[in-house]
Design an enzyme around this catalytic site. Structure first.
Site, short mmCIF file in Angstrom:
data_model
loop_
_atom_site.label_atom_id
_atom_site.label_comp_id
_atom_site.label_asym_id
_atom_site.label_seq_id
_atom_site.Cartn_x
_atom_site.Cartn_y
_atom_site.Cartn_z
N TYR A 254 15.71 29.25 9.91
CA TYR A 254 14.41 30.18 10.44
C TYR A 254 14.25 30.15 11.86
CZ TYR A 254 12.62 30.22 5.78
OH TYR A 254 12.08 30.58 4.53
N LYS B 286 0.72 -1.16 -0.11
CA LYS B 286 0.12 -0.11 0.17
C LYS B 286 0.89 1.23 -0.06
CE LYS B 286 -0.32 -0.24 5.07
NZ LYS B 286 -1.30 -0.83 6.20
C1 PLP Z 1 -0.71 -1.70 6.70
C2 PLP Z 1 -1.02 -2.97 7.25
C3 PLP Z 1 -0.53 -4.18 7.33
C4 PLP Z 1 1.32 -4.13 7.27
O1 PLP Z 1 1.83 -3.47 8.48
P1 PLP Z 1 3.44 -3.27 8.93
O2 PLP Z 1 3.53 -2.74 10.12
O3 PLP Z 1 3.80 -2.23 7.82
O4 PLP Z 1 3.87 -4.75 8.48
C5 PLP Z 1 -0.82 -5.43 7.68
N1 PLP Z 1 -2.21 -5.62 7.80
C6 PLP Z 1 -2.92 -4.58 7.85
C7 PLP Z 1 -4.59 -4.46 8.08
C8 PLP Z 1 -2.38 -3.30 7.48
O5 PLP Z 1 -3.38 -2.26 7.41
#
Ligand code: PLP
Length: 361
Positions: free
Chosen positions: A258, A35
């Protein structure tokens, strides 16, 4: 053209991380979580490489659009949309692109019951075992599953899943209680189970189930509150580098950046690197470790949108054009995130579009 800021993505390391994780998993199948543009690493190249491995049984994404993108990129393995459809018209898109959907809300059940799609979908049911984000209460599992199995839009419910809220902390008793609840709720289910994210995969053997869902660890980064990926046998996939575009000597007491939050304690050299918060680099005033060439150094003052000042004391060879490593193979991103109270997820995912991505390995 020489681009100052570039993220080198080591696809060989990505591949080795998947093999390493899969090797710790026994018979569990790996759903590679890609994702958010593969956590900022570029989903096209990453998914294409992972799909070649027999250890990669499928992919997980958060949104339907991300699943469509994978299909358009030629990915034929199963793709699970973890958030499921967000509107009835997304269901038809899932059907067209053969996406598996996770269903976590009664509204989605009703959409599936009402739909008359051209082909039926595989549906994973998500239970809320304690995170209180997405998922049904276990008491509803049997009725959700039976309603789904009767819906014309549903081919089958092959998997029941849940998500761990506190798995990053190996001492937290919330995880065993989530696991107990989930196993009690699903004891009569004849299909498969999926529980573990990266922290579950690496830290909680009881969370293994039939499908594991590692995300961050695939990219070589530790999902835990402390420690770094290499201690888990993982190699960072992304190395972010830029260059110094100015080197100068400033007087004792001179404020830098800044609001002048930092002042030179003595007459000293500073360098200015081409990276800033527009690129996702953390803006906080805490000194952040960097490498100038192969020499450890740290930022000073507040990070600007495009520029970051670096203390060059003791780094006599630094000049305009010198390479600055912001995170990656020699400087774990975990170490960059923590001084700012940030998590490494945010840094890699937040890397801006201005950084050129280069693929190696
Ligand atoms: C993002 C996600 C993962 C992966 O999580 P990580 O901590 O990056 O391994 C697994 N399951 C679900 C439902 C997620 O939303």
């Amino acid at each position: 053209m020489t681009v100052a800021l570039r993220a080198t993505i080591d696809l060989g390391a990505l591949e080795r991380n998947l093999i390493t994780l899969s090797g710790k998993m026994g018979d569990a199948k790996v759903l590679a979580v890609v994702k958010a543009d593969a956590y900022g690493h570029g989903v096209g190249a990453c998914a294409a490489r992972l799909a070649l491995l027999p250890q990669c049984a499928g992919f997980a994404v958060a949104r339907v659009g991300e699943g469509v993108h994978l299909r358009n990129a030629g990915i034929t393995l199963p793709v699970v949309v973890l958030g499921g459809p967000a509107a009835p018209d997304e269901l038809e898109v899932c059907v067209q692109h053969r996406l598996t959907v996770a269903v976590h809300d009664w509204t989605q059940v009703a959409w599936l019951e009402a739909a008359v799609p051209s082909r039926a979908l595989d549906v994973w049911v998500k239970l809320d075992s304690g995170m209180h984000r997405l998922g049904f209460h276990g008491d509803d599992f049997a009725s959700v599953a039976s309603r789904l199995e009767r819906a014309p839009a549903v081919r089958e419910v092959p998997v029941v899943m849940t998500h761990l809220a506190n798995a990053d902390d190996l001492d937290d008793p919330a995880t065993p209680s989530q696991l107990d609840r989930f196993s009690a709720w699903t004891a009569d289910f004849g299909g498969e189970r999926s529980i573990a994210n990266s922290a579950g995969v690496l830290g909680w053997p009881d969370a293994r189930g039939d499908w594991v869902r590692p995300g961050l660890s695939l990219y070589g980064i530790s999902p835990f509150l402390t420690g770094e990926g290499h201690a888990l046998g993982l190699a960072p996939v992304m190395t972010l580098r830029t260059r110094l575009i100015a080197v100068k000597t400033i007087e004792a007491g001179a404020p830098v950046g800044y609001s002048g939050t930092w002042r030179a304690p003595e007459r000293m050299p500073i360098g200015v690197a081409a990276v800033g918060y527009a690129d996702g680099y953390p803006r906080g005033a805490a000194p952040t470790p960097v490498l100038v060439g192969d020499r450890p150094a740290a930022t000073v003052g507040r990070v600007s949108m495009d520029l970051t000042a670096i203390d060059l004391r003791g780094i006599v060879q630094a000049k305009v054009g010198s390479e600055v490593t912001l995170w990656g193979a020699e400087l774990p991103v975990e170490r960059v995130a923590r001084p700012h109270g940030r998590i490494p997820y945010e840094l890699v995912v937040g890397l801006g579009a201005r950084a050129a991505r280069e693929y190696v390995g």
